[in-house]
Scaffold this motif. Sequence first.
Motif, PDB file in Angstrom:
ATOM      1  N   ARG A  37       0.814  -1.227   0.000  1.00  0.00           N
ATOM      2  CA  ARG A  37       0.000   0.000   0.000  1.00  0.00           C
ATOM      3  C   ARG A  37       0.839   1.264   0.000  1.00  0.00           C
ATOM      4  O   ARG A  37       0.349   2.339  -0.338  1.00  0.00           O
ATOM      5  N   LEU A  38       2.112   1.167   0.348  1.00  0.00           N
ATOM      6  CA  LEU A  38       2.992   2.331   0.335  1.00  0.00           C
ATOM      7  C   LEU A  38       3.180   2.895  -1.070  1.00  0.00           C
ATOM      8  O   LEU A  38       3.588   4.036  -1.240  1.00  0.00           O
ATOM      9  N   PHE A  39       2.888   2.091  -2.077  1.00  0.00           N
ATOM     10  CA  PHE A  39       3.214   2.459  -3.451  1.00  0.00           C
ATOM     11  C   PHE A  39       2.028   2.882  -4.292  1.00  0.00           C
ATOM     12  O   PHE A  39       2.210   3.405  -5.380  1.00  0.00           O
ATOM     13  N   GLY A  40       0.840   2.653  -3.870  1.00  0.00           N
ATOM     14  CA  GLY A  40      -0.322   3.035  -4.657  1.00  0.00           C
ATOM     15  C   GLY A  40      -0.714   1.953  -5.633  1.00  0.00           C
ATOM     16  O   GLY A  40       0.140   1.269  -6.211  1.00  0.00           O
ATOM     17  N   ILE A  78      11.225  -6.170  -4.752  1.00  0.00           N
ATOM     18  CA  ILE A  78      12.405  -6.196  -5.622  1.00  0.00           C
ATOM     19  C   ILE A  78      12.525  -4.898  -6.421  1.00  0.00           C
ATOM     20  O   ILE A  78      13.614  -4.344  -6.553  1.00  0.00           O
ATOM     21  N   ALA A  79      11.415  -4.399  -6.934  1.00  0.00           N
ATOM     22  CA  ALA A  79      11.454  -3.141  -7.686  1.00  0.00           C
ATOM     23  C   ALA A  79      11.890  -1.985  -6.788  1.00  0.00           C
ATOM     24  O   ALA A  79      12.733  -1.168  -7.183  1.00  0.00           O
ATOM     25  N   VAL A  83      16.233   1.828  -5.223  1.00  0.00           N
ATOM     26  CA  VAL A  83      17.139   2.380  -4.216  1.00  0.00           C
ATOM     27  C   VAL A  83      18.586   2.134  -4.634  1.00  0.00           C
ATOM     28  O   VAL A  83      19.432   3.024  -4.521  1.00  0.00           O
ATOM     29  N   MET A  84      18.857   0.950  -5.162  1.00  0.00           N
ATOM     30  CA  MET A  84      20.223   0.598  -5.543  1.00  0.00           C
ATOM     31  C   MET A  84      20.750   1.441  -6.700  1.00  0.00           C
ATOM     32  O   MET A  84      21.957   1.678  -6.787  1.00  0.00           O
ATOM     33  N   PRO A 118      11.975   5.216  -4.950  1.00  0.00           N
ATOM     34  CA  PRO A 118      11.258   3.952  -5.120  1.00  0.00           C
ATOM     35  C   PRO A 118       9.739   4.069  -5.124  1.00  0.00           C
ATOM     36  O   PRO A 118       9.059   3.110  -5.463  1.00  0.00           O
ATOM     37  N   SER A 119       9.202   5.212  -4.820  1.00  0.00           N
ATOM     38  CA  SER A 119       7.763   5.322  -4.547  1.00  0.00           C
ATOM     39  C   SER A 119       6.844   4.998  -5.722  1.00  0.00           C
ATOM     40  O   SER A 119       5.698   4.615  -5.504  1.00  0.00           O
ATOM     41  N   VAL A 120       7.319   5.130  -6.951  1.00  0.00           N
ATOM     42  CA  VAL A 120       6.429   4.851  -8.088  1.00  0.00           C
ATOM     43  C   VAL A 120       6.769   3.563  -8.842  1.00  0.00           C
ATOM     44  O   VAL A 120       6.145   3.252  -9.842  1.00  0.00           O
ATOM     45  N   LEU A 121       7.764   2.828  -8.345  1.00  0.00           N
ATOM     46  CA  LEU A 121       8.097   1.503  -8.902  1.00  0.00           C
ATOM     47  C   LEU A 121       8.339   1.550 -10.409  1.00  0.00           C
ATOM     48  O   LEU A 121       7.862   0.702 -11.159  1.00  0.00           O
ATOM     49  N   ASP A 122       9.083   2.553 -10.866  1.00  0.00           N
ATOM     50  CA  ASP A 122       9.250   2.766 -12.305  1.00  0.00           C
ATOM     51  C   ASP A 122      10.647   2.420 -12.819  1.00  0.00           C
ATOM     52  O   ASP A 122      11.318   3.223 -13.456  1.00  0.00           O
TER      53      ASP A 122
END
Length: 131
Positions: A7-10, A38-39, A44-45, A50-54
């Motif tokens: 839920r942190l990501f929408g 993983i995304a 981050v790496m 990381p918030s939009v997983l893109d």
Amino acid sequence: MKDAFCRLFGSLAVHRLLLGLSPDYAQLPVNIFEPVLIAALGLVMVERLPSVLDLTTYDILLLEDTFESKTKEQIESALCTALNRLKTYLDVPKRSIAYAAACLPALAANIANATEHNALDKVFLVPKVVT
């Protein structure tokens, strides 16, 4: 704890990410937590938010360079560092962090195997645009 993390990501970001796995992912028995984690760690790496997983294909190339010639233990250590850094970007619940940390050995094994077989794009998914 898995749901709280996702839920942190929408929902749209998660949906787009899972479309990168399969257009009919909703019909498949998919553990949503794993590709989301993983995304987020991959972003981050490569020092992206990381918030939009893109993740992009370029990001995956950077990750290939990062993981090349690394042992499973070294990959796990890198994932652990990324997980600790993820907490600086997002307010991740402690139980979700603990669960994610317990998943890192299996994720590291998957990444090591994918790196060996030149298939990291099957582990780190590139999201699809929703039309």
